[in-house]
Design an enzyme around this catalytic site. Structure first.
Site, PDB file in Angstrom:
ATOM      1  N   CYS A   1      26.126  -6.462  11.651  1.00 31.03           N
ATOM      2  CA  CYS A   1      26.041  -5.237  10.859  1.00 31.03           C
ATOM      3  C   CYS A   1      26.215  -5.647   9.405  1.00 31.03           C
ATOM      4  O   CYS A   1      27.217  -6.267   9.052  1.00 31.03           O
ATOM      5  CB  CYS A   1      27.155  -4.288  11.293  1.00 31.03           C
ATOM      6  SG  CYS A   1      27.312  -2.831  10.246  1.00 31.03           S
TER       7      CYS A   1
ATOM      8  N   ASN B   1      36.590   6.824  12.987  1.00 28.32           N
ATOM      9  CA  ASN B   1      37.575   5.789  12.710  1.00 28.32           C
ATOM     10  C   ASN B   1      38.513   6.307  11.634  1.00 28.32           C
ATOM     11  O   ASN B   1      38.055   6.845  10.632  1.00 28.32           O
ATOM     12  CB  ASN B   1      36.891   4.528  12.186  1.00 28.32           C
ATOM     13  CG  ASN B   1      36.519   3.588  13.306  1.00 28.32           C
ATOM     14  OD1 ASN B   1      37.371   3.131  14.059  1.00 28.32           O
ATOM     15  ND2 ASN B   1      35.236   3.324  13.421  1.00 28.32           N
TER      16      ASN B   1
ATOM     17  N   CYS C   1      30.160  10.624   1.332  1.00 30.84           N
ATOM     18  CA  CYS C   1      30.583  11.198   2.617  1.00 30.84           C
ATOM     19  C   CYS C   1      32.120  11.162   2.685  1.00 30.84           C
ATOM     20  O   CYS C   1      32.735  10.131   2.414  1.00 30.84           O
ATOM     21  CB  CYS C   1      29.985  10.424   3.788  1.00 30.84           C
ATOM     22  SG  CYS C   1      28.183  10.442   3.783  1.00 30.84           S
TER      23      CYS C   1
ATOM     24  N   CYS D   1      28.901   2.783  -2.664  1.00 31.21           N
ATOM     25  CA  CYS D   1      27.909   3.764  -2.232  1.00 31.21           C
ATOM     26  C   CYS D   1      28.118   5.025  -3.058  1.00 31.21           C
ATOM     27  O   CYS D   1      29.226   5.338  -3.451  1.00 31.21           O
ATOM     28  CB  CYS D   1      28.133   4.073  -0.750  1.00 31.21           C
ATOM     29  SG  CYS D   1      26.926   5.214  -0.037  1.00 31.21           S
TER      30      CYS D   1
ATOM     31  N   CYS E   1      34.229   8.512   4.846  1.00 26.48           N
ATOM     32  CA  CYS E   1      33.789   7.116   4.814  1.00 26.48           C
ATOM     33  C   CYS E   1      34.510   6.296   3.753  1.00 26.48           C
ATOM     34  O   CYS E   1      34.622   6.717   2.600  1.00 26.48           O
ATOM     35  CB  CYS E   1      32.280   7.065   4.574  1.00 26.48           C
ATOM     36  SG  CYS E   1      31.619   5.395   4.552  1.00 26.48           S
TER      37      CYS E   1
ATOM     38  N   GLY F   1      27.113   0.947   1.944  1.00 22.84           N
ATOM     39  CA  GLY F   1      25.930   1.310   1.162  1.00 22.84           C
ATOM     40  C   GLY F   1      24.948   2.177   1.912  1.00 22.84           C
ATOM     41  O   GLY F   1      25.008   2.324   3.125  1.00 22.84           O
ATOM     42  N   GLU F   2      24.031   2.781   1.148  1.00 24.28           N
ATOM     43  CA  GLU F   2      22.979   3.615   1.713  1.00 24.28           C
ATOM     44  C   GLU F   2      21.667   2.837   1.546  1.00 24.28           C
ATOM     45  O   GLU F   2      21.136   2.734   0.432  1.00 24.28           O
ATOM     46  CB  GLU F   2      22.939   4.959   0.963  1.00 24.28           C
ATOM     47  CG  GLU F   2      21.715   5.819   1.230  1.00 24.28           C
ATOM     48  CD  GLU F   2      21.361   5.974   2.715  1.00 24.28           C
ATOM     49  OE1 GLU F   2      22.237   6.315   3.523  1.00 24.28           O
ATOM     50  OE2 GLU F   2      20.191   5.739   3.049  1.00 24.28           O
TER      51      GLU F   2
ATOM     52  N   GLU G   1      31.027  -6.481   3.122  1.00 30.08           N
ATOM     53  CA  GLU G   1      31.423  -6.842   4.482  1.00 30.08           C
ATOM     54  C   GLU G   1      30.240  -6.973   5.428  1.00 30.08           C
ATOM     55  O   GLU G   1      29.237  -6.297   5.268  1.00 30.08           O
ATOM     56  CB  GLU G   1      32.313  -5.730   5.055  1.00 30.08           C
ATOM     57  CG  GLU G   1      33.644  -5.622   4.364  1.00 30.08           C
ATOM     58  CD  GLU G   1      34.370  -4.328   4.720  1.00 30.08           C
ATOM     59  OE1 GLU G   1      34.361  -3.941   5.904  1.00 30.08           O
ATOM     60  OE2 GLU G   1      34.942  -3.722   3.810  1.00 30.08           O
TER      61      GLU G   1
ATOM     62  N   SER H   1      22.396   9.617  10.126  1.00 31.11           N
ATOM     63  CA  SER H   1      23.775  10.093  10.227  1.00 31.11           C
ATOM     64  C   SER H   1      23.779  11.602  10.057  1.00 31.11           C
ATOM     65  O   SER H   1      23.769  12.108   8.941  1.00 31.11           O
ATOM     66  CB  SER H   1      24.630   9.428   9.143  1.00 31.11           C
ATOM     67  OG  SER H   1      24.580   8.036   9.305  1.00 31.11           O
ATOM     68  N   LEU H   2      23.772  12.295  11.181  1.00 35.52           N
ATOM     69  CA  LEU H   2      23.678  13.754  11.130  1.00 35.52           C
ATOM     70  C   LEU H   2      25.073  14.362  11.012  1.00 35.52           C
ATOM     71  O   LEU H   2      25.350  15.109  10.078  1.00 35.52           O
ATOM     72  CB  LEU H   2      22.927  14.239  12.379  1.00 35.52           C
ATOM     73  CG  LEU H   2      22.501  15.699  12.390  1.00 35.52           C
ATOM     74  CD1 LEU H   2      21.617  16.048  11.195  1.00 35.52           C
ATOM     75  CD2 LEU H   2      21.775  16.046  13.701  1.00 35.52           C
TER      76      LEU H   2
ATOM     77  N   CYS I   1      33.082  -0.474   8.619  1.00 32.64           N
ATOM     78  CA  CYS I   1      32.811  -1.068   7.318  1.00 32.64           C
ATOM     79  C   CYS I   1      33.411  -0.310   6.156  1.00 32.64           C
ATOM     80  O   CYS I   1      33.543   0.893   6.182  1.00 32.64           O
ATOM     81  CB  CYS I   1      31.314  -1.229   7.121  1.00 32.64           C
ATOM     82  SG  CYS I   1      30.781  -2.818   7.711  1.00 32.64           S
TER      83      CYS I   1
ATOM     84  N   SER J   1      20.318   2.546   9.231  1.00 34.81           N
ATOM     85  CA  SER J   1      21.031   3.820   9.295  1.00 34.81           C
ATOM     86  C   SER J   1      21.046   4.482   7.923  1.00 34.81           C
ATOM     87  O   SER J   1      21.343   3.849   6.920  1.00 34.81           O
ATOM     88  CB  SER J   1      22.467   3.568   9.775  1.00 34.81           C
ATOM     89  OG  SER J   1      23.171   4.776   9.860  1.00 34.81           O
TER      90      SER J   1
HETATM   91  N1  SAH Z   1      24.731   4.977   4.471  1.00 35.95           N
HETATM   92  C1  SAH Z   1      24.231   4.811   5.789  1.00 35.95           C
HETATM   93  C2  SAH Z   1      24.756   3.582   6.524  1.00 35.95           C
HETATM   94  C3  SAH Z   1      26.186   3.202   6.399  1.00 35.95           C
HETATM   95  S1  SAH Z   1      27.414   3.977   7.358  1.00 35.95           S
HETATM   96  C4  SAH Z   1      24.469   6.063   6.607  1.00 35.95           C
HETATM   97  O1  SAH Z   1      25.038   6.996   6.092  1.00 35.95           O
HETATM   98  O2  SAH Z   1      24.010   6.114   7.735  1.00 35.95           O
HETATM   99  C5  SAH Z   1      27.100   3.660   9.044  1.00 35.95           C
HETATM  100  C6  SAH Z   1      27.581   4.807   9.925  1.00 35.95           C
HETATM  101  O3  SAH Z   1      29.005   4.898   9.977  1.00 35.95           O
HETATM  102  C7  SAH Z   1      27.101   6.162   9.436  1.00 35.95           C
HETATM  103  O4  SAH Z   1      26.663   6.928  10.531  1.00 35.95           O
HETATM  104  C8  SAH Z   1      28.369   6.736   8.844  1.00 35.95           C
HETATM  105  O5  SAH Z   1      28.289   8.112   8.733  1.00 35.95           O
HETATM  106  C9  SAH Z   1      29.409   6.235   9.807  1.00 35.95           C
HETATM  107  N2  SAH Z   1      30.789   6.302   9.346  1.00 35.95           N
HETATM  108  C10 SAH Z   1      31.263   6.199   8.096  1.00 35.95           C
HETATM  109  N3  SAH Z   1      32.609   6.322   8.081  1.00 35.95           N
HETATM  110  C11 SAH Z   1      32.981   6.500   9.356  1.00 35.95           C
HETATM  111  C12 SAH Z   1      34.245   6.676  10.001  1.00 35.95           C
HETATM  112  N4  SAH Z   1      35.386   6.737   9.311  1.00 35.95           N
HETATM  113  N5  SAH Z   1      34.254   6.831  11.347  1.00 35.95           N
HETATM  114  C13 SAH Z   1      33.097   6.774  12.063  1.00 35.95           C
HETATM  115  N6  SAH Z   1      31.893   6.608  11.517  1.00 35.95           N
HETATM  116  C14 SAH Z   1      31.826   6.461  10.175  1.00 35.95           C
END
Ligand code: SAH
Length: 341
Positions: free
Chosen positions: A103, A288, A114, A110, A117, A157-158, A90, A212-213, A331, A189
């Site tokens: 984006c 989200n 997480c 991935c 996600c 993806g990461e 996407e 992404s903390l 995404c 990110s």
């Molecule tokens: N892998 C990378 C980039 C992809 S995700 C990363 O971890 O940063 C981009 C951002 O969206 C990250 O901060 C991720 O933690 C966040 N994200 C993923 N799922 C989400 C959700 N359901 N709601 C809000 N943010 C989300």
């Protein structure tokens, strides 16, 4: 077969030399490829014989938009692209005052796991090639008719798990003969792969690094991000300080507000303590909803309280505006939906 669109002009030189052509042809071919042509026949300033020779040896792939959704609320556009092997990823085009931003995804799936996600459900399928990242920017621009001025690597993806291809993508997309989008207009990110953050710092790029903390302590972070068991918050924040020292670029921390999980006053206090004096920036996002996940977004009241605690402690904080709420624009969701159908 060699993927010509993943090569820089200087890397295309041996290709044209081998065909008995002068070096400057490499620059011409690069320019055409990065303007989105679908065939060598469109490269009208190349001699016919060269076009024929290229056609015999190489193929130009272009992704197919198998789905396109346009938000009625804010014009955000979401694409699901089908790649040459049938995999789908996407991209999302967002319209901001400071310019149109795309984006993009860096991997198919991935492997970081997480728990909130959608992109990681089903694991990693494969890395994207540099050209497949370029194509997302290029064809988002061509299809939407919107000039893209900014890129965020925040899709599926990461990116640091696909390090070499992402570095190559950055060089391709910022090349003046190609799309020419400068590093200062690009954000990357990461969930915080510490060795890779160190390695990125060595490259001294002027891009914006977002980390992404999502939690200020190991207990909370490990519960939602399994990757935290490998490094821990302390190690990650050390790497971030080091990154800032080496590059002079401030880090932006992403923090998705998850109801009852990471959004209490105690979490805000701890976060402020950890980030005090780091010159970093916190970007809060309301989680989200993801169908498969048990987590819910924080209430507006806890979001407000969280923001004010951080502000009181002198932490630079913004709450990200939500775009494309009506089209599942976060995404991973569209790919999941398409896979299920
Ligand atoms: N892998 C990378 C980039 C992809 S995700 C990363 O971890 O940063 C981009 C951002 O969206 C990250 O901060 C991720 O933690 C966040 N994200 C993923 N799922 C989400 C959700 N359901 N709601 C809000 N943010 C989300």
């Amino acid at each position: 077969m060699t993927d010509l669109k993943s090569l820089l002009p200087e890397e295309l030189e041996p290709v044209v030399s081998e065909l008995g052509q002068p070096r400057f042809r490499a620059g011409q071919i690069f320019k055409w490829l990065h303007s989105g042509v679908a065939s060598f026949d469109e490269m009208t300033d190349l001699p016919r014989a060269l076009r024929e020779a290229l056609k015999e040896r190489y193929t130009i792939y272009t992704p197919k938009a198998v789905r396109k959704q346009v938000s009625k609320q804010d014009g955000t556009i979401k694409y699901l692209w089908e790649l040459k092997d049938g995999s789908c990823v996407e991209s999302v085009v967002m319209r901001y005052e400071h310019g149109n931003t795309v984006c993009i995804s860096s991997q198919v799936g991935c492997r970081t796991g997480c728990r909130f996600c959608a992109s990681t459900i089903g694991g990693l399928v494969r890395n994207l090639e540099p050209s497949e990242m370029v194509d997302q920017v290029l064809f988002s621009q061509i299809d939407s008719g919107l000039k893209i001025s900014n890129i965020v690597l925040m899709g599926i993806g990461e990116p640091l798990d696909n390090f070499d291809n992402v570095m190559k993508f950055l060089r391709l997309v910022s090349h003046p003969k190609g799309m020419g989008i400068g590093m200062r207009h690009i954000s990357l990110s990461t969930c915080g792969l510490v060795e890779k953050v160190d390695k990125l710092a060595e490259n001294q790029l002027q891009l914006t690094l977002s980390v992404s903390l999502h939690a200020p302590d190991d207990e909370t972070r490990s519960a939602i991000m399994p990757i935290n068991r490998a490094y821990g918050v302390e190690k990650l924040l050390d790497a971030c300080s080091q990154y800032f020292r080496k590059t002079g670029r401030r880090i932006s921390f992403e923090y998705a507000m998850i109801r009852g999980v990471n959004d209490t006053r105690a979490h805000a206090e701890r976060l402020a303590e950890k980030l005090a004096g780091t010159h970093s920036h916190v970007n809060l996002i309301l989680l989200n909803n993801v169908e498969e996940s048990p987590f819910k977004p924080s209430t507006p009241q806890s979001l407000k309280a969280f923001v004010s605690i951080l502000r009181q402690r002198g932490i630079n904080v913004t709450v990200r505006r939500r775009l494309g709420g009506d089209i599942d624009a976060s995404c991973g969701q569209l790919r999941r939906k398409a896979a299920k159908e």
